[in-house]
Design an enzyme around this catalytic site. Structure first.
Site, PDB file in Angstrom:
ATOM      1  N   CYS A 117      -6.367   7.694  -7.723  1.00 14.82           N
ATOM      2  CA  CYS A 117      -6.628   7.522  -6.544  1.00 14.82           C
ATOM      3  C   CYS A 117      -6.570   8.495  -5.428  1.00 14.82           C
ATOM      4  O   CYS A 117      -7.363   8.892  -4.497  1.00 14.82           O
ATOM      5  CB  CYS A 117      -5.695   6.027  -6.307  1.00 14.82           C
ATOM      6  SG  CYS A 117      -4.147   6.373  -6.825  1.00 14.82           S
TER       7      CYS A 117
ATOM      8  N   CYS B 219       0.018   1.867  -8.068  1.00 22.34           N
ATOM      9  CA  CYS B 219      -0.438   1.626  -6.822  1.00 22.34           C
ATOM     10  C   CYS B 219      -0.730   0.071  -6.598  1.00 22.34           C
ATOM     11  O   CYS B 219      -0.504  -0.616  -5.551  1.00 22.34           O
ATOM     12  CB  CYS B 219      -1.700   2.413  -6.522  1.00 22.34           C
ATOM     13  SG  CYS B 219      -2.456   2.143  -4.901  1.00 22.34           S
TER      14      CYS B 219
ATOM     15  N   SER C  12     -15.499  -3.579  -1.724  1.00 21.19           N
ATOM     16  CA  SER C  12     -14.726  -4.447  -0.865  1.00 21.19           C
ATOM     17  C   SER C  12     -15.879  -4.768   0.490  1.00 21.19           C
ATOM     18  O   SER C  12     -15.405  -6.002   0.675  1.00 21.19           O
ATOM     19  CB  SER C  12     -13.702  -3.618  -0.302  1.00 21.19           C
ATOM     20  OG  SER C  12     -14.049  -2.272   0.188  1.00 21.19           O
TER      21      SER C  12
END
Length: 370
Positions: free
Chosen positions: A196, A100, A16
């Site tokens: 996660c 998610c 990211s």
């Protein structure tokens, strides 16, 4: 003319971070946002979200972009974790990372990003988007070893129209190289692994903290008791490790595998070696989601995978109301209820659905309630 605004989900990881860097270099007005989805310390008493947030802030400061924090822990507990626990209570094996994406990252977070006046939401997923002939296509990443379209199969084109995947055309090594060259704090950071919210913790130990154990017998297909299990929900189809019955202690010396569960009698059923009981010929999804629309109004052929990292398998899909039946060209090993069947046409991800029923290659003995 004002630059288009993009909200980037800064997770505190290298992917990211590079996504944000590339977008800024492309001239976008970039806003970083760190999502807090889980509010619990790990087994060492450390809240990993705190360290990840600090890394996200360091990257944002280096890039000269604002970075906000949004707390989605309630939404995550209500929409993802509650479902995760409920599925395990039903003795299924869910995939919370897909949920998610559909419920948090590309629903709650997407709405949040649009509320900031953004034109797009961007993430560090390894996937690509292509607009061809008036149709949006979700494509596998250039780095096939890192491709994450399996986890994005529940999204539709209406959501994806507002999404960017800046690193989808890069190999992981290129992403690392870009981060190092830009001196980003996350350049050498280890990739996160596992579910996660569990990460690298012991999965069974984690689950035991939320679901009460109900021990019972481990039996072979002749009903012989081989050992004890901690609770049927802690085991999944095809599992070999953690059974506590070494192959050398029984029978042929081969490894033992989970081949079923007799829920009524609380029995974990195992078979020694790679036998037909481990395989299936078809499955049913009661509901299936397509990125755009089905390839055909009737039966069609394509490729599919039934777990992440699996190679694509040839299948025939037959629509059944809101769902479908998927017949395998070759028997498939350890197809598991609660996981997702994801459909592909070449590099294009067509969509997918949760596996609700499986047809075994060889049915288990009728004396078991499966």
């Amino acid at each position: 003319m004002c630059a288009q605004r993009v909200t980037v989900g800064l997770s505190g990881g290298v992917d990211s971070s590079v996504a944000a860097l590339l977008l800024k270099e492309q001239g976008f007005d970039v806003v970083g946002v760190f999502m807090k989805n889980w509010d619990e310390k790990d087994e060492n008493g450390v809240c990993t979200a705190t360290a990840d947030r600090e890394d996200a802030l360091r990257v944002a400061d280096k890039l000269g972009i604002p970075c906000y924090t949004v707390n989605f822990t309630k939404e995550y507990m209500d929409r993802v974790f509650a479902y995760f626990l409920d599925e395990y209570k039903k003795m299924r094996t869910p995939n919370p990372d897909i949920l998610c994406n559909t419920e948090i990252k590309f629903k709650a977070f997407l709405d949040f990003a649009m509320g900031l006046g953004s034109d797009f939401l961007a993430t560090g997923h390894y996937a690509r988007l292509a607009r061809e002939g008036g149709r949006l296509r979700l494509l596998k990443a250039a780095d096939k070893a890192k491709d994450q379209t399996y986890f994005l199969a529940g999204l539709n084109d209406k959501k994806l129209e507002r999404v960017l995947f800046p690193i989808g055309g890069l190999d992981k090594s290129e992403v690392r190289s870009i981060a190092l060259k830009a001196d980003l704090a996350t350049a050498a950071k280890k990739d996160s692994t596992g579910v996660c919210f569990i990460g690298e913790r012991d999965f069974k130990k984690f689950l035991m903290g939320y679901l009460p154990a109900c021990p019972g017998d481990i039996v072979d297909l002749e009903g012989k008791v081989l050992g004890r299990h901690d609770g049927l929900m802690y085991y999944t189809m095809g599992q070999r490790r953690g059974l506590g019955i070494g192959g050398k202690d029984f029978g042929t010396g081969e490894s033992w595998f989970v081949v079923g569960k007799d829920i009524k009698r609380n029995l974990l059923l195992v078979q020694q070696g790679e036998h037909e009981e481990l395989y299936s010929t078809s499955l049913v999804c009661n509901n299936i989601s397509y990125v755009t629309e089905p390839p055909s109004s009737g039966q069609y052929r394509c490729m599919a995978k039934f777990r992440y990292r699996q190679s694509d398998q040839a299948v025939t899909v037959t629509p059944l109301g809101n769902g479908c039946r998927i017949d395998f060209a070759e028997p498939q090993r350890a197809v598991t209820k609660g996981q997702w069947a994801v459909l592909y046409n070449g590099d294009e991800c067509l969509g997918g659905g949760e596996i609700d029923d499986v047809t075994p290659l060889k049915p288990l003995p009728s004396c078991f309630n499966v």
